[in-house]
Design an enzyme around this catalytic site. Structure first.
Site, PDB file in Angstrom:
ATOM      1  N   ARG A 140       0.793  -1.224   0.000  1.00  0.00           N
ATOM      2  CA  ARG A 140       0.000   0.000   0.000  1.00  0.00           C
ATOM      3  C   ARG A 140       0.830   1.281   0.000  1.00  0.00           C
ATOM      4  NH1 ARG A 140      -5.053  -0.881   4.245  1.00  0.00           N
ATOM      5  NH2 ARG A 140      -5.600  -3.023   3.670  1.00  0.00           N
ATOM      6  N   HIS A 142      -8.280  -3.812  -6.973  1.00  0.00           N
ATOM      7  CA  HIS A 142      -7.924  -3.166  -5.704  1.00  0.00           C
ATOM      8  C   HIS A 142      -9.133  -3.128  -4.767  1.00  0.00           C
ATOM      9  CE1 HIS A 142      -4.922  -0.787  -3.517  1.00  0.00           C
ATOM     10  NE2 HIS A 142      -5.897   0.021  -3.142  1.00  0.00           N
ATOM     11  N   TYR A 164     -19.712  13.006 -10.476  1.00  0.00           N
ATOM     12  CA  TYR A 164     -19.780  14.263 -11.204  1.00  0.00           C
ATOM     13  C   TYR A 164     -18.531  14.542 -12.046  1.00  0.00           C
ATOM     14  CZ  TYR A 164     -23.624  15.235  -8.008  1.00  0.00           C
ATOM     15  OH  TYR A 164     -24.803  15.168  -7.303  1.00  0.00           O
TER      16      TYR A 164
END
Length: 819
Positions: free
Chosen positions: A41, A87, A131
């Site tokens: 990570r 992921h 959006y």
């Protein structure tokens, strides 16, 4: 749970229970967790500079076909594909990463082209993923280039349904270019971004010079280059970060003090600084009286850039307000921790080590790609060979296929009668009749030739390490040409910062070089002026068989261009040459300059003499003259660059800085000189040989060259190898056309010997003359008689036995007076 517990009456139960200490189990479990966070990570891979989440987002976009040339796709779609296939760690983490990759104020070269609200420098969050839209930026495609050509290893995704790359091919050094930051368990990384062109130049330099040092790479990588601009204060901190992998950089906002308007205007802020919060803190300090003298504070920033206006009160001390802003708000510290994964292990890396790992990665990628393309080309060549063979026997092949009951029989008969392979026979059976035309035949033959050339090229790359590295360098240069831009962050000297050069006294030196490439410097004032005709004193003690070949004057802080007999040029600071006593032999020059076999320095020019539009004019032993613009000598590698192309047996003799407005005087060992207009020698590139400057008599060679003009009141000093010399006004050397035989300058009989060198001098200059055995003498130039041409001259230096004059350097009158 109780039903699954071992039966205490079962005699085998004890053998199925492992007894461990709880602290050992907790320690091992924590280590496993920590390594999962570190490798899975938080830390980037040194090869492609990406963490797994970045890599998976880009690969998911690649698989979706969301390239820089496609339409933008909803961010929620990209996040969903990434989370579902590669992921499985939550959509918010993936979207936050996608947003940062699209922010031009976070990434030096954004990897995602975002459309919509992706946040701001004021800390405003991005709009919801439903959006916004995104697609790959063009430069991110360079990270994925050739991934389908077996260039990298793949691994199973989290549920073993799909395959994902362990690392991307990464055609650019992304770790340094875009940097990285992250917090793991017990460690963190904070790698600043850099300018793409500078990093690529450093990578190419490392490939060419694998033994170079961090200092050499810093000739190309000046320092971090933040997307928000600003200034880095202090070069020592940059060097420490590059040399050790850790450092603390002072990053200062860029601002202008406008005394007429009585205001300070901030146009760039430190990297990762929240602009709105910075303005708020300044306002708080003004309201609380911590900062005095500010009348108004406005943030006038827009899409074109940052603009924070600090209006000062009438009568306020600008310097005081400026220092208060710098101390509390306009400067921040960037802590460099160059920590990355190397073979899945975290390591703190120097600048050189980072680039070395990247080059090793690219070598593997290019090698695997070349092998993949070679296999494809060989397969295609095999099919084309079959087609050509079929065309040579077209009637028999067509008849055989017609007589066959089915395709399987046709393939079997083709292999039996014409010795085709299985692949060739299958291809021939599928061929259409239209491909049997003469035009199609010509196209096949042409394609076969192209494929064979491609096979040969790929085989060369695979067989030659140098060729493979050349491919890597060429591809890096192509990326630089495509994406390079100007540096955004400036590097400032820290006030009061003491550099290594500051510790070196600025003084005029005499530098001595021997034929066996021993070199040293000595202060000019170590030699008192003597009378003409003396023996001088010991200036060097060369070892047996060695002789002094060159002596020249330079300031200890000068940048020197050192030209060699083989036409190479090297650059160094005078103070890099070790200072030693008169009787010292010197230090081997190979420790300072990367000289080749039988290569020796024959001319030295200080770059402080350069002005715009000037040229370096060179002359060779065989009389060739050339002029090359000084701009072509700006970037000189530690291994040197070509200054002039030489014929076999020729050697570079002398170099002068000229401006195309004067004349050149070329002197030969046989005592001849020629003066001609410099404009007769056209300007040409570094690799050019030049044009003939003088028609040499049999056995004669060029000894030196002097640049002059019609108003030059200096004299030409000519010194012979036996220690004799004279001065003759340059005005007495009439101008001729280039490539003439010239005029007699000095008699070179048994007494004088051949001409050793020639210099332009004034009467109040001083001469430093050195013999091959190491004797050195300093005399005023006026002590040498001024006479006409075609004379013998007077004794300048008394020499013992077979000793000869090696070199002469001039200490100008202004330097002499300063002493």
């Amino acid at each position: 749970m109780s039903s699954e517990a071992p039966d205490p009456d079962d005699p085998q139960a004890a053998s199925r229970v492992d007894r461990v200490r709880i602290e050992d189990e907790m320690e091992q479990s924590y280590i496993d967790y920590a390594m999962s966070v570190i490798a899975g990570r938080a830390l980037p891979d040194v090869r492609d500079g990406l963490k797994p989440v970045h890599r998976r987002i880009l690969y998911a976009m690649h698989e979706m076909g969301v390239s820089s040339r496609s339409a933008h796709r909803k961010s929620s779609s990209i996040v969903g594909e990434t989370m579902g296939d590669y992921h499985p760690h939550g959509d918010s983490a993936i979207y936050d990463t996608l947003v940062r990759m699209a922010q031009p104020f976070s990434m030096r070269y954004p990897l995602v082209d975002g459309q919509g609200n992706f946040g701001s420098m004021d800390g405003d969050p991005a709009a919801a993923m439903r959006y916004t839209e995104a697609r790959m930026s063009p430069i991110s495609e360079e990270l994925l280039a050739d991934i389908e050509k077996d260039t990298v290893d793949f691994q199973s995704n989290y549920d073993d349904r799909l395959r994902e790359p362990e690392v991307l091919p990464s055609a650019m050094p992304n770790l340094l270019v875009n940097g990285s930051s992250g917090i793991a368990v017990g460690m963190s990384t904070n790698i600043p971004p850099h300018n793409l062109g500078e990093v690529i130049d450093a990578t190419v330099h490392l490939i060419d010079n694998p033994d170079c040092e961090v200092e050499d790479l810093m000739d190309h990588v000046k320092g971090p280059d933040f997307p928000t601009g600003g200034n880095i204060v202090g070069k020592d901190a940059i060097y420490s970060a590059y040399a050790t992998g850790r450092g603390r950089l002072r990053v200062r906002a860029d601002y202008e003090v406008d005394p007429e308007e009585n205001r300070i205007v901030v146009t760039e802020i430190p990297y990762q600084e929240n602009k709105a919060r910075m303005v708020e803190r300044i306002a708080e300090d003004v309201n609380e009286g911590v900062i005095e003298g500010i009348a108004d504070l406005r943030d006038e920033s827009d899409r074109n850039g940052v603009r924070i206006v600090v209006e000062l009160k009438r009568g306020a001390n600008v310097d005081v307000v400026e220092n208060q802003l710098l101390e509390s708000h306009l400067e921040s510290t960037f802590g460099v921790i160059n920590l990355a994964l190397v073979d899945d292990e975290p390591r703190v890396l120097t600048l050189k080590e980072t680039l070395e790992h990247y080059v090793a990665h690219r070598k593997e990628v290019v090698r695997r790609r070349s092998q993949f393309e070679l296999d494809e080309a060989q397969d295609r060549a095999h099919i084309l060979e079959g087609r050509l063979k079929a065309l040579q026997n077209v009637d028999d092949v067509v008849e055989l296929i017609q007589d066959s009951e089915d395709r399987d029989e046709a393939r079997t008969e083709l292999r039996s009668q014409f010795d085709f392979s299985e692949e060739q026979a299958a291809h021939i059976v599928r061929m259409q009749l239209g491909s049997l035309t003469s035009m199609e035949t010509a196209e096949i033959e042409s394609e076969y030739e192209d494929v064979q050339a491609r096979i040969e090229r790929l085989q060369t790359i695979l067989d030659s390490e140098d060729e493979l590295l050349t491919v890597i360098k060429d591809e890096l240069r192509e990326i630089k040409a495509e994406y390079d831009d100007d540096r955004k962050t400036s590097i400032l000297e820290a006030e009061g910062e003491v550099t290594h050069e500051d510790l070196i006294p600025e003084e005029d030196c005499v530098v001595v070089i021997t034929e066996d490439d021993y070199i040293k410097r000595m202060p000019v004032d170590a030699f008192d002026a003597q009378n003409r005709g003396g023996k001088g004193i010991i200036g060097s003690d060369p070892k047996d068989g060695d002789r002094v070949s060159k002596v020249f004057r330079a300031n200890s802080h000068d940048y020197l261009l050192c030209f060699t007999n083989q036409g190479q040029v090297y650059r160094l600071k005078t103070y890099e040459i070790p200072e030693m006593s008169r009787t010292a032999r010197g230090k081997s020059a190979v420790n300072i300059i990367d000289l080749g076999d039988d290569e020796e320095i024959t001319a030295v020019v200080s770059t402080d003499d350069f002005e715009e539009d000037e040229c370096l004019t060179m002359v060779t032993r065989n009389g060739y003259v050339k002029r090359t613009c000084v701009d072509e000598f700006e970037n000189i590698l530690s291994t040197g660059i070509i200054a002039a192309k030489l014929e076999d047996g020729d050697a570079l003799v002398d170099v002068e800085v000229t401006d195309d407005s004067g004349d050149l005087v070329v002197a030969t060992e046989g005592g001849m000189t020629i003066r001609f207009d410099e404009s007769e020698v056209r300007e040409m590139g570094r690799s050019a040989r030049g044009v003939r400057g003088i028609d040499l008599q049999d056995g004669d060679k060029v000894a030196a060259m002097v640049a002059t003009d019609d108003h030059d009141d200096r004299a030409l000093l000519t010194v012979t190898e036996n220690g004799y010399g004279k001065r003759t006004l340059l005005a007495e050397y009439s101008k001729q056309s280039r490539y003439g035989k010239g005029l007699i300058d000095i008699k070179t009989d048994d007494r004088n010997g051949r001409v050793a060198t020639a210099k332009a001098v004034r009467e109040d200059d001083h001469l430093v003359i050195m013999s091959e055995s190491g004797q050195i003498m300093r005399i005023p130039a006026g002590d040498v008689s001024q006479v006409g041409r075609n004379t013998k001259g007077v004794k300048i230096m008394a020499l013992d036995g077979v000793d000869n004059v090696a070199s002469v350097t001039v200490v100008p009158a202004e330097v002499e007076n300063d002493e």
